[in-house]
Design a protein around this motif. Structure first.
Motif, short mmCIF file in Angstrom:
data_model
loop_
_atom_site.label_atom_id
_atom_site.label_comp_id
_atom_site.label_asym_id
_atom_site.label_seq_id
_atom_site.Cartn_x
_atom_site.Cartn_y
_atom_site.Cartn_z
N GLN A 1 0.81 -1.19 0.00
CA GLN A 1 0.00 0.00 0.00
C GLN A 1 0.85 1.26 0.00
O GLN A 1 0.40 2.29 -0.46
CB GLN A 1 -0.95 0.00 1.19
N ALA A 2 2.08 1.18 0.48
CA ALA A 2 2.96 2.34 0.49
C ALA A 2 3.26 2.82 -0.93
O ALA A 2 3.62 3.97 -1.13
CB ALA A 2 4.26 2.00 1.22
N LEU A 3 3.08 1.95 -1.92
CA LEU A 3 3.35 2.30 -3.31
C LEU A 3 2.11 2.81 -4.03
O LEU A 3 2.16 3.18 -5.19
CB LEU A 3 3.91 1.08 -4.05
N GLY A 4 0.97 2.80 -3.35
CA GLY A 4 -0.28 3.23 -3.96
C GLY A 4 -1.12 2.10 -4.51
O GLY A 4 -2.15 2.34 -5.12
N ALA A 5 -0.70 0.88 -4.31
CA ALA A 5 -1.44 -0.27 -4.81
C ALA A 5 -2.58 -0.62 -3.85
O ALA A 5 -2.42 -0.52 -2.64
CB ALA A 5 -0.51 -1.47 -4.94
N PHE A 6 -3.72 -1.04 -4.42
CA PHE A 6 -4.81 -1.49 -3.55
C PHE A 6 -4.43 -2.84 -2.95
O PHE A 6 -3.68 -3.61 -3.55
CB PHE A 6 -6.14 -1.56 -4.31
N PRO A 7 -4.92 -3.14 -1.74
CA PRO A 7 -4.54 -4.40 -1.09
C PRO A 7 -5.13 -5.62 -1.80
O PRO A 7 -6.24 -5.57 -2.31
CB PRO A 7 -5.10 -4.26 0.33
N LEU A 8 -4.36 -6.70 -1.84
CA LEU A 8 -4.83 -7.98 -2.36
C LEU A 8 -5.39 -8.79 -1.20
O LEU A 8 -4.82 -8.79 -0.11
CB LEU A 8 -3.70 -8.75 -3.04
N THR A 9 -6.47 -9.49 -1.43
CA THR A 9 -7.10 -10.31 -0.40
C THR A 9 -6.28 -11.58 -0.18
O THR A 9 -5.97 -12.29 -1.13
CB THR A 9 -8.54 -10.67 -0.79
N ARG A 10 -5.94 -11.86 1.07
CA ARG A 10 -5.17 -13.06 1.40
C ARG A 10 -5.93 -14.31 0.94
O ARG A 10 -7.12 -14.42 1.16
CB ARG A 10 -4.93 -13.13 2.91
N GLY A 11 -5.22 -15.19 0.25
CA GLY A 11 -5.81 -16.44 -0.22
C GLY A 11 -6.63 -16.31 -1.50
O GLY A 11 -7.26 -17.27 -1.92
N SER A 12 -6.63 -15.13 -2.13
CA SER A 12 -7.46 -14.90 -3.32
C SER A 12 -6.93 -15.60 -4.57
O SER A 12 -7.67 -15.82 -5.51
CB SER A 12 -7.57 -13.40 -3.60
N GLY A 13 -5.65 -15.90 -4.61
CA GLY A 13 -5.04 -16.45 -5.82
C GLY A 13 -4.37 -15.38 -6.67
O GLY A 13 -3.73 -15.69 -7.66
N ASP A 14 -4.54 -14.09 -6.29
CA ASP A 14 -3.80 -13.02 -6.97
C ASP A 14 -2.32 -13.18 -6.62
O ASP A 14 -1.98 -13.80 -5.60
CB ASP A 14 -4.31 -11.65 -6.50
N ALA A 15 -1.43 -12.65 -7.46
CA ALA A 15 0.00 -12.88 -7.26
C ALA A 15 0.77 -11.58 -7.24
O ALA A 15 0.37 -10.60 -7.86
CB ALA A 15 0.53 -13.77 -8.38
N ALA A 16 1.91 -11.56 -6.53
CA ALA A 16 2.78 -10.39 -6.48
C ALA A 16 4.23 -10.84 -6.41
O ALA A 16 4.53 -11.89 -5.83
CB ALA A 16 2.44 -9.51 -5.28
N LEU A 17 5.13 -10.04 -7.00
CA LEU A 17 6.56 -10.33 -7.00
C LEU A 17 7.31 -9.02 -6.79
O LEU A 17 7.04 -8.04 -7.48
CB LEU A 17 6.98 -10.94 -8.35
N LEU A 18 8.23 -9.00 -5.86
CA LEU A 18 9.08 -7.84 -5.61
C LEU A 18 10.49 -8.20 -6.06
O LEU A 18 11.06 -9.19 -5.59
CB LEU A 18 9.06 -7.49 -4.12
#
Length: 109
Positions: A1-18
């Protein structure tokens, strides 16, 4: 969220990579790993450097209808003068809350 991204729901299956990206051209394909799966997918790229160095990526996002095989979304980005730390997110199931029929599961190739 510090980057302005909306939060992803835990366990939703959405993915993120840093990750850090060196200067160069990049593409990210978003689709589904399940044959016949189709729906809306969103690929987002955020600059996660938070003021470090001179390289800068503000934001790149692309939303479209995606599926398996040749039915993928192919956005691209360019990193210029130096390495940049990025957050890459593939959102599918999280779009259902906004009334879209999401691609499940979202896969970034």
């Amino acid at each position: 969220q510090a980057l302005g991204a909306f939060p992803l729901t835990r366990g939703s299956g959405d993915a993120a990579l840093l990750s850090y990206l060196a200067p160069g051209n990049y593409t990210a394909l978003i689709g589904s790993s399940v044959a016949g799966a189709r729906g809306v997918g969103l690929l987002e790229v955020y600059d996660a450097s938070l003021g470090q160095g001179t390289a800068r990526l503000v934001n790149l996002s692309s939303r479209g209808f995606a599926g398996a095989g040749a039915a993928v979304i192919i956005p691209g980005l360019v990193v210029g003068s130096g390495p940049v730390r990025v957050l890459v997110r593939a959102v599918g199931p999280g779009l259902a809350e906004e009334g879209y029929r999401p691609v499940r599961p979202p896969t970034v190739y």
